[in-house]
Design an enzyme around this catalytic site. Structure first.
Site, mmCIF file in Angstrom:
data_model
loop_
_atom_site.group_PDB
_atom_site.id
_atom_site.type_symbol
_atom_site.label_atom_id
_atom_site.label_comp_id
_atom_site.label_asym_id
_atom_site.label_seq_id
_atom_site.Cartn_x
_atom_site.Cartn_y
_atom_site.Cartn_z
ATOM 1 N N CYS A 100 0.854 -1.179 0.000
ATOM 2 C CA CYS A 100 0.000 0.000 0.000
ATOM 3 C C CYS A 100 0.893 1.234 0.000
ATOM 4 O O CYS A 100 1.892 1.268 0.730
ATOM 5 C CB CYS A 100 -0.886 -0.005 1.245
ATOM 6 S SG CYS A 100 -1.957 1.433 1.380
ATOM 7 N N HIS A 142 -9.045 -3.917 -1.696
ATOM 8 C CA HIS A 142 -8.025 -3.130 -0.985
ATOM 9 C C HIS A 142 -8.363 -1.636 -1.048
ATOM 10 O O HIS A 142 -8.362 -0.952 -0.019
ATOM 11 C CB HIS A 142 -6.642 -3.407 -1.590
ATOM 12 C CG HIS A 142 -5.551 -2.563 -1.009
ATOM 13 N ND1 HIS A 142 -4.534 -3.087 -0.252
ATOM 14 C CD2 HIS A 142 -5.335 -1.215 -1.065
ATOM 15 C CE1 HIS A 142 -3.737 -2.092 0.150
ATOM 16 N NE2 HIS A 142 -4.200 -0.953 -0.345
ATOM 17 N N GLU A 143 -8.654 -1.142 -2.250
ATOM 18 C CA GLU A 143 -8.905 0.303 -2.404
ATOM 19 C C GLU A 143 -10.178 0.720 -1.666
ATOM 20 O O GLU A 143 -10.204 1.770 -1.023
ATOM 21 C CB GLU A 143 -8.987 0.693 -3.883
ATOM 22 C CG GLU A 143 -7.693 0.523 -4.656
ATOM 23 C CD GLU A 143 -6.476 1.128 -3.972
ATOM 24 O OE1 GLU A 143 -6.618 2.178 -3.307
ATOM 25 O OE2 GLU A 143 -5.387 0.532 -4.075
ATOM 26 N N HIS A 146 -10.026 1.414 2.020
ATOM 27 C CA HIS A 146 -9.546 2.755 2.404
ATOM 28 C C HIS A 146 -10.713 3.701 2.689
ATOM 29 O O HIS A 146 -10.564 4.649 3.454
ATOM 30 C CB HIS A 146 -8.690 3.362 1.286
ATOM 31 C CG HIS A 146 -7.268 2.885 1.259
ATOM 32 N ND1 HIS A 146 -6.376 3.172 2.261
ATOM 33 C CD2 HIS A 146 -6.586 2.155 0.343
ATOM 34 C CE1 HIS A 146 -5.193 2.644 1.957
ATOM 35 N NE2 HIS A 146 -5.296 2.013 0.805
#
Ligand code: NI
Length: 171
Positions: A100, A142-143, A146
């Site tokens: 990341c 993953h994104e 956030h």
């Protein structure tokens, strides 16, 4: 266009839930997206979420053509995704290494759903609705994490599989 500073783990903005985008196709959103794309390419990332550049809104960009950080990875179409909703299509998960841009130099093994549907909008308000799997599904999960204040290290199940890239991937 400008390359923005990428916030690092520890910054409280990365731990907040991001606000939904209400207005599409505005000069502000186009400007932010341009900056995010430039910042992501400069850092050779596979994706970037708006909170990583200090904007706590539900917007991510991602895409992998050929990426030196992920030489084995399959291509992921370049995408601007706003107000995303992810639905796993099976309960199967698989483990793989992640990194990341907000956790520079580190890698960890993270379990992610193998097959997902994601829905959302592009910067013009057009709907996006895709069923994807593998690396593409991993990048999206993953994104989008956030946007909910989640960084991948908190999803690592075996902390022995977490460390500095240069120590783990020795030639
Ligand atoms: Ni990240």
């Amino acid at each position: 266009m400008a390359i923005r500073e990428i916030l690092r783990m520890g910054n409280p903005i990365l731990l907040k839930e991001a606000e939904k985008v209400e207005k599409f196709d505005t000069p502000e959103i186009h400007e932010l997206i341009k900056d995010m794309i430039e910042t992501m390419k400069d850092a050779e990332g596979a994706g970037l979420a708006a909170p990583q550049v200090g904007e706590s809104i539900q917007l991510v960009v991602f895409g992998v053509d050929k990426n030196e950080r992920y030489p084995e990875a399959e291509k992921v179409p370049f995408t601007v995704l706003i107000n995303p909703i992810i639905t796993p299509l099976t309960q199967d998960k698989e483990d793989d290494w992640e990194g990341c841009l907000s956790v520079p130099g580190m890698r960890g093994v993270v379990p992610r759903f193998k097959v997902i549907n994601y829905k959302g909008f592009d910067q013009y308000g057009n709907e996006i609705d895709r069923d994807v799997e593998g690396f593409h599904a991993r990048v999206v999960q993953h994104e989008c994490d956030h946007l909910f204040g989640i960084l991948y290290p908190t999803r690592i199940e075996n902390m022995k599989l977490f460390g500095f890239h240069d120590e783990i991937f020795v030639e």
